[in-house]
Scaffold this active site. Structure first.
Site, PDB file in Angstrom:
ATOM      1  N   ARG A  71     -67.160 -86.814 -42.264  1.00  0.00           N
ATOM      2  CA  ARG A  71     -67.832 -86.010 -43.289  1.00  0.00           C
ATOM      3  C   ARG A  71     -69.239 -85.698 -42.788  1.00  0.00           C
ATOM      4  O   ARG A  71     -69.665 -86.210 -41.753  1.00  0.00           O
ATOM      5  CB  ARG A  71     -67.829 -86.663 -44.693  1.00  0.00           C
ATOM      6  CG  ARG A  71     -67.911 -88.149 -44.781  1.00  0.00           C
ATOM      7  CD  ARG A  71     -69.177 -88.766 -44.302  1.00  0.00           C
ATOM      8  NE  ARG A  71     -70.348 -88.141 -44.886  1.00  0.00           N
ATOM      9  CZ  ARG A  71     -71.558 -88.175 -44.382  1.00  0.00           C
ATOM     10  NH1 ARG A  71     -71.784 -88.826 -43.229  1.00  0.00           N
ATOM     11  NH2 ARG A  71     -72.560 -87.583 -44.975  1.00  0.00           N
ATOM     12  N   GLY A  72     -69.963 -84.871 -43.567  1.00  0.00           N
ATOM     13  CA  GLY A  72     -71.253 -84.382 -43.105  1.00  0.00           C
ATOM     14  C   GLY A  72     -71.030 -83.023 -42.456  1.00  0.00           C
ATOM     15  O   GLY A  72     -70.111 -82.875 -41.625  1.00  0.00           O
ATOM     16  N   ALA A  73     -71.851 -82.042 -42.813  1.00  0.00           N
ATOM     17  CA  ALA A  73     -71.583 -80.651 -42.420  1.00  0.00           C
ATOM     18  C   ALA A  73     -71.409 -80.449 -40.908  1.00  0.00           C
ATOM     19  O   ALA A  73     -70.386 -79.908 -40.473  1.00  0.00           O
ATOM     20  CB  ALA A  73     -72.684 -79.753 -42.982  1.00  0.00           C
ATOM     21  N   ARG A 114     -62.394 -78.227 -47.048  1.00  0.00           N
ATOM     22  CA  ARG A 114     -63.583 -78.418 -47.889  1.00  0.00           C
ATOM     23  C   ARG A 114     -64.327 -77.077 -47.935  1.00  0.00           C
ATOM     24  O   ARG A 114     -64.568 -76.470 -46.884  1.00  0.00           O
ATOM     25  CB  ARG A 114     -64.490 -79.536 -47.324  1.00  0.00           C
ATOM     26  CG  ARG A 114     -63.796 -80.904 -47.317  1.00  0.00           C
ATOM     27  CD  ARG A 114     -64.781 -82.032 -47.043  1.00  0.00           C
ATOM     28  NE  ARG A 114     -65.643 -82.286 -48.181  1.00  0.00           N
ATOM     29  CZ  ARG A 114     -66.659 -83.157 -48.161  1.00  0.00           C
ATOM     30  NH1 ARG A 114     -66.947 -83.814 -47.055  1.00  0.00           N
ATOM     31  NH2 ARG A 114     -67.401 -83.355 -49.247  1.00  0.00           N
ATOM     32  N   GLN A 219     -72.456 -92.449 -49.933  1.00  0.00           N
ATOM     33  CA  GLN A 219     -72.814 -92.258 -48.520  1.00  0.00           C
ATOM     34  C   GLN A 219     -74.179 -92.872 -48.192  1.00  0.00           C
ATOM     35  O   GLN A 219     -74.421 -93.267 -47.061  1.00  0.00           O
ATOM     36  CB  GLN A 219     -72.850 -90.761 -48.173  1.00  0.00           C
ATOM     37  CG  GLN A 219     -71.501 -90.066 -48.208  1.00  0.00           C
ATOM     38  CD  GLN A 219     -71.239 -89.420 -49.547  1.00  0.00           C
ATOM     39  OE1 GLN A 219     -71.707 -89.893 -50.582  1.00  0.00           O
ATOM     40  NE2 GLN A 219     -70.477 -88.351 -49.546  1.00  0.00           N
ATOM     41  N   ASP A 260     -75.737 -78.459 -46.444  1.00  0.00           N
ATOM     42  CA  ASP A 260     -74.359 -78.071 -46.124  1.00  0.00           C
ATOM     43  C   ASP A 260     -74.226 -76.571 -45.942  1.00  0.00           C
ATOM     44  O   ASP A 260     -73.318 -76.092 -45.277  1.00  0.00           O
ATOM     45  CB  ASP A 260     -73.410 -78.548 -47.222  1.00  0.00           C
ATOM     46  CG  ASP A 260     -73.272 -80.060 -47.146  1.00  0.00           C
ATOM     47  OD1 ASP A 260     -74.127 -80.755 -47.726  1.00  0.00           O
ATOM     48  OD2 ASP A 260     -72.348 -80.535 -46.472  1.00  0.00           O
ATOM     49  N   ASN A 270     -76.649 -78.833 -50.913  1.00  0.00           N
ATOM     50  CA  ASN A 270     -76.537 -80.159 -50.283  1.00  0.00           C
ATOM     51  C   ASN A 270     -75.907 -81.121 -51.281  1.00  0.00           C
ATOM     52  O   ASN A 270     -75.588 -80.757 -52.421  1.00  0.00           O
ATOM     53  CB  ASN A 270     -77.919 -80.647 -49.816  1.00  0.00           C
ATOM     54  CG  ASN A 270     -77.811 -81.874 -48.930  1.00  0.00           C
ATOM     55  OD1 ASN A 270     -76.991 -81.934 -48.027  1.00  0.00           O
ATOM     56  ND2 ASN A 270     -78.615 -82.891 -49.187  1.00  0.00           N
ATOM     57  N   LYS A 271     -75.736 -82.352 -50.858  1.00  0.00           N
ATOM     58  CA  LYS A 271     -75.084 -83.377 -51.673  1.00  0.00           C
ATOM     59  C   LYS A 271     -75.631 -83.424 -53.092  1.00  0.00           C
ATOM     60  O   LYS A 271     -76.838 -83.309 -53.303  1.00  0.00           O
ATOM     61  CB  LYS A 271     -75.267 -84.733 -50.989  1.00  0.00           C
ATOM     62  CG  LYS A 271     -74.661 -85.938 -51.681  1.00  0.00           C
ATOM     63  CD  LYS A 271     -73.208 -85.800 -52.042  1.00  0.00           C
ATOM     64  CE  LYS A 271     -72.314 -85.476 -50.875  1.00  0.00           C
ATOM     65  NZ  LYS A 271     -70.963 -85.020 -51.295  1.00  0.00           N
TER      66      LYS A 271
HETATM   67  O1  MRU Z   1     -69.659 -84.969 -48.887  1.00  0.00           O
HETATM   68  P1  MRU Z   1     -70.354 -85.209 -47.601  1.00  0.00           P
HETATM   69  O2  MRU Z   1     -70.576 -86.643 -47.299  1.00  0.00           O
HETATM   70  O3  MRU Z   1     -69.717 -84.466 -46.461  1.00  0.00           O
HETATM   71  O4  MRU Z   1     -71.786 -84.558 -47.812  1.00  0.00           O
HETATM   72  C1  MRU Z   1     -72.721 -84.605 -46.778  1.00  0.00           C
HETATM   73  C2  MRU Z   1     -74.032 -84.034 -47.157  1.00  0.00           C
HETATM   74  O5  MRU Z   1     -74.223 -83.519 -48.222  1.00  0.00           O
HETATM   75  C3  MRU Z   1     -75.080 -84.031 -46.096  1.00  0.00           C
HETATM   76  O6  MRU Z   1     -76.346 -84.154 -46.658  1.00  0.00           O
HETATM   77  C4  MRU Z   1     -75.002 -82.699 -45.345  1.00  0.00           C
HETATM   78  O7  MRU Z   1     -73.696 -82.468 -44.903  1.00  0.00           O
HETATM   79  C5  MRU Z   1     -75.924 -82.639 -44.200  1.00  0.00           C
HETATM   80  S1  MRU Z   1     -75.424 -83.681 -42.919  1.00  0.00           S
HETATM   81  C6  MRU Z   1     -76.394 -83.489 -41.572  1.00  0.00           C
END
Ligand code: MRU
Length: 367
Positions: A71-73, A114, A219, A260, A270-271
């Site tokens: 996970r993470g963009a 996603r 996370q 994201d 973002n999250k």
């Molecule tokens: O749902 P996730 O864990 O994929 O969400 C991740 C985030 O929101 C991060 O802040 C974002 O992807 C940036 S990661 C460098």
């Protein structure tokens, strides 16, 4: 209205006994291409177990993205690209149109995993554009493999560049509030928001990180606290509900978060929980900086047409598989939120610091 910060509170919070961490960073790659397989750290097992999983089929990679093994963009962008490379690798196509057909079908599956992080689509498009340059099936397979390996390397270099640019904004002794995990685990390595922290530490600055747990998927507690602890960077875990209080009593010097998707009108997705940090930071005069590589910018659209992922109710009604809410209670579980440009002090990118007006800086530096 700006809150007057009482200096003794700041002093009391920054323990003079804190030692400067040695710049010895989490170097393990989150996702990597290894002998025709995709190797990933299984993030669902962290922080209790640091283990790897190997995938040989695009369907397995799609499932890993959906279930947040990865996970993470930026990490899902590279993972999806590698999922497509598996499709090419496995294809029995004798002719190029057949190979393209196989890959298009895998691309469709990977795109459906996603919806919010634009890096996912960026990674898939990059591989599909590359394969269209090929004249033969063999050349196509070689080009695709070389492209995903290049993407893996570039991710780390990009984050290091971004980190250096962002570190200039961090002062020695700062306490930085973040959200979720925008670290090495959200990228191939080094991280974006945490890359800024790492670069500041590499410059010899003493930085303390305030880490909200980031419900529902935790996370912050599971991944950011783990990464920072591995690196010996000073961090304090807080509940999400403590964010406003900590900002209001002057315990946050800067907010640095990941992103994201950043749309052409300067809105930052973002999250979930990021927007409230931005509002509170603005209320108390604390600078708010999203940090993102160029692959997170979506120049093709404004904020109105972005889909915010709605995840399963189970993430909210359960913690570690244990139910904490009554059966049948209605649940909303938006995984991301949107911060408008007027709450953003500047965006840290590998192409430089984007200053307001953001829509103009995005056009100038990213396109
Ligand atoms: O749902 P996730 O864990 O994929 O969400 C991740 C985030 O929101 C991060 O802040 C974002 O992807 C940036 S990661 C460098």
């Amino acid at each position: 209205m700006k809150l007057k910060v009482v200096s003794w509170e700041r002093k009391r919070f920054r323990s003079p006994s804190l030692e400067r961490p040695v710049a010895n960073f989490f170097t393990m790659r989150t996702v990597t291409w290894e002998d025709g397989k995709v190797k990933m750290i299984d993030q669902t097992a962290l922080p209790l177990k640091l283990s790897h999983v190997f995938f040989t089929k695009p369907e397995e990679v799609a499932n890993a993205i959906r279930t947040m093994v990865v996970r993470g963009a930026p990490a899902i962008g590279v993972a999806a690209a590698m999922g497509l490379a598996l499709s090419a690798h496995r294809s029995k196509a004798a002719k190029l149109p057949e190979l393209l057909h196989d890959m298009e079908s895998s691309a469709g599956l990977l795109r459906s995993t996603r919806p919010t992080a634009v890096n996912l689509f960026w990674g898939i498009d990059r591989v599909m554009n590359k394969v269209r340059e090929a004249k033969t099936v063999r050349e196509a397979k070689e080009l695709v493999e070389a492209e995903v390996k290049a993407m893996e390397e570039e991710d780390v270099q990009t984050n290091r560049r971004l980190g250096k640019i962002g570190a200039e904004l961090i002062d020695d002794g700062d306490t930085v509030l973040t959200q979720c995990n925008a670290g090495a685990l959200a990228t191939v390595g080094y991280g974006t928001a945490l890359g800024v922290i790492r670069a500041a530490v590499e410059q010899g600055k003493l930085v303390k990180v305030l880490v909200p747990e980031t419900r529902p998927a935790l996370q912050g507690a599971r991944l950011t606290a783990f990464e920072l602890a591995q690196d010996g960077i000073d961090c304090t875990l807080i509940s999400d509900t403590a964010v406003g209080h900590m900002i209001s009593i002057g315990r946050v010097d800067k907010v640095v978060v990941g992103a994201d998707r950043i749309t052409n009108d300067g809105y930052v997705f973002n999250k979930i929980g990021t927007y409230q940090e931005a509002v509170l930071a603005s209320r108390h005069g604390v600078p708010f900086f999203p940090a993102a590589p160029h692959s997170t910018f979506d120049l093709s659209r404004g904020h109105d047409s972005v889909t915010i992922e709605e995840r399963s109710a189970d993430e909210v009604v359960k913690i570690s598989g244990k139910r904490i809410a009554p059966k049948g209670v209605p649940v909303a579980n938006p995984a991301f939120d949107m911060t408008p440009p007027e709450l953003v002090t500047g965006i840290i990118s590998d192409r430089g610091l984007l200053q307001p007006p953001l829509a103009e800086s995005i056009q100038r530096l990213i396109s």
